[in-house]
Scaffold this active site. Sequence first.
Site, PDB file in Angstrom:
ATOM      1  N   ASP A  14     -15.366   3.233   2.813  1.00 14.06           N
ATOM      2  CA  ASP A  14     -15.273   1.810   3.174  1.00 14.06           C
ATOM      3  C   ASP A  14     -16.576   1.053   2.899  1.00 14.06           C
ATOM      4  OD1 ASP A  14     -12.670   2.197   3.966  1.00 14.06           O
ATOM      5  OD2 ASP A  14     -13.159   2.437   6.079  1.00 14.06           O
ATOM      6  N   ARG A  47       0.843  -1.219   0.000  1.00 11.02           N
ATOM      7  CA  ARG A  47       0.000   0.000   0.000  1.00 11.02           C
ATOM      8  C   ARG A  47       0.871   1.260   0.000  1.00 11.02           C
ATOM      9  NH1 ARG A  47      -4.860  -0.732   4.041  1.00 11.02           N
ATOM     10  NH2 ARG A  47      -5.532   1.126   2.929  1.00 11.02           N
TER      11      ARG A  47
HETATM   12  C1  S3P Z   1      -9.370   5.399   8.150  1.00 14.09           C
HETATM   13  C2  S3P Z   1      -9.406   6.197   7.038  1.00 14.09           C
HETATM   14  C3  S3P Z   1      -9.775   5.705   5.703  1.00 14.09           C
HETATM   15  C4  S3P Z   1     -10.500   4.363   5.781  1.00 14.09           C
HETATM   16  C5  S3P Z   1      -9.824   3.408   6.711  1.00 14.09           C
HETATM   17  C6  S3P Z   1      -9.751   3.990   8.112  1.00 14.09           C
HETATM   18  C7  S3P Z   1      -8.963   6.013   9.439  1.00 14.09           C
HETATM   19  O1  S3P Z   1      -8.610   5.524   4.933  1.00 14.09           O
HETATM   20  O2  S3P Z   1     -10.612   3.798   4.492  1.00 14.09           O
HETATM   21  O3  S3P Z   1     -10.518   2.182   6.756  1.00 14.09           O
HETATM   22  O4  S3P Z   1      -9.186   5.385  10.506  1.00 14.09           O
HETATM   23  O5  S3P Z   1      -8.431   7.120   9.434  1.00 14.09           O
HETATM   24  P1  S3P Z   1      -7.950   6.729   4.086  1.00 14.09           P
HETATM   25  O6  S3P Z   1      -7.434   7.743   5.027  1.00 14.09           O
HETATM   26  O7  S3P Z   1      -6.852   6.069   3.288  1.00 14.09           O
HETATM   27  O8  S3P Z   1      -9.053   7.252   3.215  1.00 14.09           O
END
Ligand code: S3P
Length: 462
Positions: A349, A119
């Site tokens: 999500d 990632r």
């Molecule tokens: C999250 C932010 C989101 C989400 C992840 C949890 C967080 O990701 O998809 O499951 O807890 O800050 P991104 O910041 O990459 O959008």
Amino acid sequence: MIIKYSAPLRGELSIPGDKSISHRSIMFGALAQGTTEISNFLTGADCLSTISCFRQMGIGIEQKENHVLVHGKGLHGLSAPSDTLDAGNSGTTVRLLSGILAGQSFASVITGDESIQKRPMKRIMTPLLGMGANISSVRGNDCAPLQIRGKKLHCAHYESPVASAQVKSCVLLAGLYADGITSVTEPAVSRNHSELMLRYFGADVRTELMSAKDRTKLLSAADSETKFNTDCVTQAMAYNEEYEGRPTVFITPEPVLKGQKVNVPGDISSAAYFIAAALLVPGSELLLKNVGINPTRDGMLRVCKSMGADITLLNEDYTGAEPCADLLVRSSHLKAATIEGDLIPTLIDELPILAVLAAFADGTTVIRDAAELRVKESDRIAVMTENLSRIGCPVEATPDGMIIEGGRPLHGATIDTQKDHRVAMSFAVAALACTGEMEIRDAECVNISYPGFYRDLAGVCR
Ligand code: S3P
């Protein structure tokens, strides 16, 4: 796991704690002085990875099921881990922790499982380097493992090109250790749990809508090392011809954080599977108790309502700084929707389960502006289109979304989840409204965010 056509969903269910909020309660509890007492903590594997990382840095954490005590040692109380920190499958752990590690007086290495090591981490390395951090990708591929040699950081203004709460939170956490006020702007509002909880623990955090002109002033006032993101400001200025301002969060360094009681609301991202199941299976009526409905997370509810869903919010209240409610969901005839723009970060999500709903809804659903799906636990555009095709749904992948032809009769198939928890749960729900049997491969990956998922699903399918 084999799942078949279901009887209507009935009764009520308490949804396990929010994953994002559970992570933050451990992290901020560790950086606070005194004890933080957490109830309804999510015991999913991701949040347990966060606990184990902080234990490795000398923080005492007592966990009995979903009740957790964190014995915080203050902003400068972490000690050097003797081994590599293992974030498992958790992007939130790697990205938020990197912001904290960058400001420590010790060096560390953080990594995780096979999926995490693919990632993108450049999105956090860029702003951290701009704040003077010493962070590098061990293999030179902008992915974990990340080597971080902690040091005093410079304050900065960062214009994030992505609406990502993980990036925003990483910068804010590094900002705790900077030499002045740090600010971060994003193209659309992402979840604001860090801002709410840091404030609740005593930090000086505020959010303002700022015009591009004012943000340019912030940038030139910051240290010259932060000039790295001037290009983003130029882009932002073009964008702001349409919009008056963009959300900008400010954080003051070196706050005294105090341990708190945190009651974690139910995770709307987990509730999403039960909302969808109750909507799809005729004759269902399901009450989901104590679900977080923070407006930066509730996009799924808004889209479902636009599709014709019968969802009623009851007992609206707050738990700490977070709004929550009970959701009463009744089966509904759904029509297609267009899901795009600023709505995307508020349901990012939930897009896999929304894609399943779209497959059963009348008409063509278009999802766009969601290229972020390609860099989640799996490439969710590729994995969802492949598996939706297997169950008989005509679907096309686009670079930033999907076009889904809904309303055909769908059948069970073998689902290749790519070990992505949200894909597994989405097709477990699809199974309830398909003919035949659904076989879900690597079904146990649901343990990442919802260890009791299959038991809870079976419990309400009466
Ligand atoms: C999250 C932010 C989101 C989400 C992840 C949890 C967080 O990701 O998809 O499951 O807890 O800050 P991104 O910041 O990459 O959008």
